[in-house]
Enzyme design. Structure first.
Site, PDB file in Angstrom:
ATOM      1  CB  CYS A  85      38.022 -42.750  -2.738  1.00  0.00           C
ATOM      2  SG  CYS A  85      38.736 -42.782  -4.395  1.00  0.00           S
ATOM      3  CE  LYS A 143      68.382 -12.158  -5.585  1.00  0.00           C
ATOM      4  NZ  LYS A 143      68.002 -11.905  -4.187  1.00  0.00           N
ATOM      5  CE  LYS A 155      72.500 -13.915  -5.271  1.00  0.00           C
ATOM      6  NZ  LYS A 155      71.523 -14.883  -4.739  1.00  0.00           N
TER       7      LYS A 155
END
Length: 669
Positions: free
Chosen positions: A405, A311, A116
């Protein structure tokens, strides 16, 4: 050229390019190099532009992307694209088998099992063999017309091998390697990333500009035949064989099963094999194979009674987020990373997960101390899915991205149309360090023994600040570093010295020019042959090269229009670093004595420096033969990233395996 000759040549090129596309994207067995494919495509585009009366909607040239659309038109499906009922465990599968047998009075039933694919369901309409329309599933009754975008997917034939009218259905998807590459590019550009390959495929298919879809390297597996004229199909497996004969790409991993026990064994097998595929699957589809029995069983309002989707359990786990760490990349992008209590996900221990950017942290309301759900996007990259708010105690800390930074204290900026924060200080130590790590990496200068740890030591000792500084390192300096002895220091100095002889494309890639990957670096090196010629190239000259777009051309011109860069290149010259292309072009390979002469070679996985089609062409030019499967007669397997099952086959048949680096060494002898 006369109109008659032009028409004949256009038809020849279309047939040729359709064959090349089928070999590469359906059979996974390319017969020509990327360069040869591009030459033929450019010739076709030019001839069609000069002779518009011969233009055709099924020409391979439409795959590069057409006119930007305003909206997607609605399409009503001739027969509904039904969803499937779900099974979540062995008991559900046995219940399905019981219902099927009751519905057909316990007649012997054969099932067909298929992977699937986790992508986007679409329908493809062909009239007398020509692709005329493609649509999304939508709500099952009405979808959207995405014909132009589907034409960019090379696994979808624009013309079938027979003049048949039919509707086929399948799943468009993005390979995992393409997903990783796309997200890396989006992160570097400060853009939102896709959560998983399925979202990336759906987002690409639903672009109003087909040229964007064309760049996303999508593929497709066809899994069903909805309507076909003038042909009787007796089973689903027969329909898949028929679709393959017509030129469609069908998944090779399907299996017919005589009992539900065989179905369960197939499910368990692919639950184990799933991580090794280069595309995402989220389960197994089980169908009654016999069409007459399908018709007898019929459908409910929502789903067929003769099919079910098993599933797989979600690859998600819960753990605690203990902190958020910031990293500065070589392009200045500041990326937050979740620090996690160690947890096993999809077979590996995960301690960190990307949070991508500040917007995602805010959107998911992620706080330090939260319990979070973690999964691997595309079974590859750990990511935080969501927070378990019920587990909050009130002691969790909100997180705010810094304004400066973390490496150099420069103010961070958010460039126009970017979601990422970026440090734009060219002397930022973190960016310099990351750039040095990239420069010595495998696909760049490939300096053995000079990895992240050693680069960090050299950087902190203030021995290196630029790429050129590497070539002034001495054995005495290395001996001052932790874990270095006489032998290891001598070997590293030798490895650095040897790297001076690398071909130009490695140096170009190592420089880290924005938007220039390993493949583009090789393209530039082959085209210009010397660094000096590339430095002098104009934006127009760069854009004239196949596959080089405006953004990349601008980036290259801007990079070399910098005095510091020109000084760096001068230092390379003074240290004796080679700046010419040493690789052999395909035309130069004929009649060369080679290891590959008379050998049977299999290419598998993703090759970073050259495409598999180019590698195949070069092996064949050197007298070798490239096949698509491993057997006792195979002499060599060349394995790139995500090589998959062919490695196991090589081990089974005791076949020698090379990585890409070893392959390139032999190729360039």
């Amino acid at each position: 050229m006369s109109k008659e000759i032009a028409k004949k040549r256009i038809e020849e090129l279309r047939d040729l390019l359709n064959t090349f596309n089928y070999q590469y994207h359906v059979l996974d067995n390319p017969s020509v190099s990327d360069a040869e494919y591009d030459r033929n495509m450019q010739e076709l585009i030019k001839l069609e532009a000069e002779n518009p009366e011969f233009m055709s909607e099924d020409s391979p040239s439409v795959r590069v992307g057409g006119t930007v659309l305003d909206i997607f038109e609605k399409v009503t499906h001739k027969s509904p694209m039904l969803s499937l009922g779900n099974a979540f465990n062995e008991g559900d599968l046995r219940d399905f088998d019981r219902r099927v047998r009751q519905g057909i009075d316990d007649v012997n039933v054969r099932y067909i099992c298929e992977l699937k694919i986790d992508g986007l369901a679409v329908s493809l309409h062909y009239e007398k063999g020509r692709f005329i329309q493609g649509a999304t599933r939508g709500d099952g009754v009405t979808g959207e017309d995405i014909t132009q975008n589907l034409k960019t997917i090379k696994a979808i034939p624009l013309r079938l091998n027979e003049e048949v009218t039919l509707e086929a259905r399948g799943e468009a998807y993005m390979p995992k390697r393409s997903f990783v590459k796309l997200n890396e590019e989006k992160e570097q550009n400060g853009e939102d990333v896709f959560a998983n390959p399925r979202n990336a495929a759906a987002g690409s298919i639903r672009q109003l500009d087909p040229k964007i879809a064309a760049k996303r390297n999508l593929s497709m597996f066809v899994y069903g035949l909805a309507n076909v004229e003038e042909k009787t199909i007796l089973s689903h497996s027969e329909s898949l064989d028929f679709l393959g004969e017509l030129g469609f790409k069908t998944n090779p991993n399907r299996r017919t099963c005589e009992t539900i026990e065989e179905v369960i064994a197939y499910v368990e097998e692919w639950q184990e094999k799933r991580p090794h595929l280069d595309y995402e699957i989220d389960g197994i589809v089980i169908k009654v194979d016999d069409v007459a029995l399908q018709e007898s069983l019929g459908t409910t309002a929502k789903s067929p009674r003769w099919a079910i989707a098993y599933k797989f359990p979600a690859e998600e786990v819960v753990t605690r987020l203990t902190g958020i760490e910031l990293s500065v990349g070589r392009t200045g992008v500041v990326t937050p990373t979740a620090e996690l209590e160690p947890v096993r996900v999809a077979g590996t221990i995960v301690r960190r997960a990307s949070l991508h950017n500040e917007d995602l942290i805010r959107e998911k309301d992620i706080r330090i101390g939260d319990y979070v759900v973690v999964k691997k996007a595309g079974d590859i990259i750990p990511e935080v899915v969501n927070v378990i708010f019920d587990k909050r105690t009130g002691e969790e800390e909100e997180y705010h991205m810094p304004t400066h930074c973390p490496a150099c204290e420069s103010e961070l900026v958010r460039l126009e149309e970017e979601v990422a924060l970026r440090c734009i200080n060219p002397t930022c130590p973190a960016q310099i360090r990351e750039g040095l790590i990239h420069f010595v990496s495998r696909n760049a200068m490939n300096i053995d023994g000079l990895g992240e740890r050693v680069i960090t030591q050299l950087f902190e000792a203030d021995y290196i600040r630029t790429f050129a500084d590497l070539y002034s390192l001495t054995k005495e300096q290395l001996l001052q570093l932790e874990r270095f002895g006489e032998k290891s220091a001598t070997n590293l100095v030798k490895a650095i010295e040897n790297s001076k002889e690398n071909s130009l494309e490695r140096l170009l890639f190592g420089l880290g020019i924005r938007h220039v990957g390993a493949k583009a670096a090789r393209t530039f090196a082959e085209h210009f042959e010397t660094m000096d010629a590339l430095v002098k190239a104009t934006e127009e000259e760069l854009k004239a090269i196949n596959e080089i777009g405006e953004k990349m051309a601008q980036s290259v011109v801007t990079y070399f229009d910098n005095e510091d860069v020109l000084e760096l290149l001068q230092q390379f010259k003074e240290y004796g670093v080679n700046m010419t292309y040493k690789g052999m072009k395909i035309a130069d390979l004929q009649n060369v004595e080679s290891y590959f002469a008379g050998k049977t070679v299999v290419l598998t996985g993703k090759l970073e420096v050259m495409g598999r089609s180019e590698a195949k062409k070069k092996i064949e030019a050197l007298g070798g033969k490239v096949t698509g499967s491993v057997s006792k007669s195979t002499d060599l397997v060349v394995a790139g990233e995500a090589a998959g099952s062919k490695l196991a086959q090589a081990e089974k048949h005791n076949v020698e395996v090379w990585n890409e680096e070893r392959f390139l060494q032999e190729l360039n002898k």
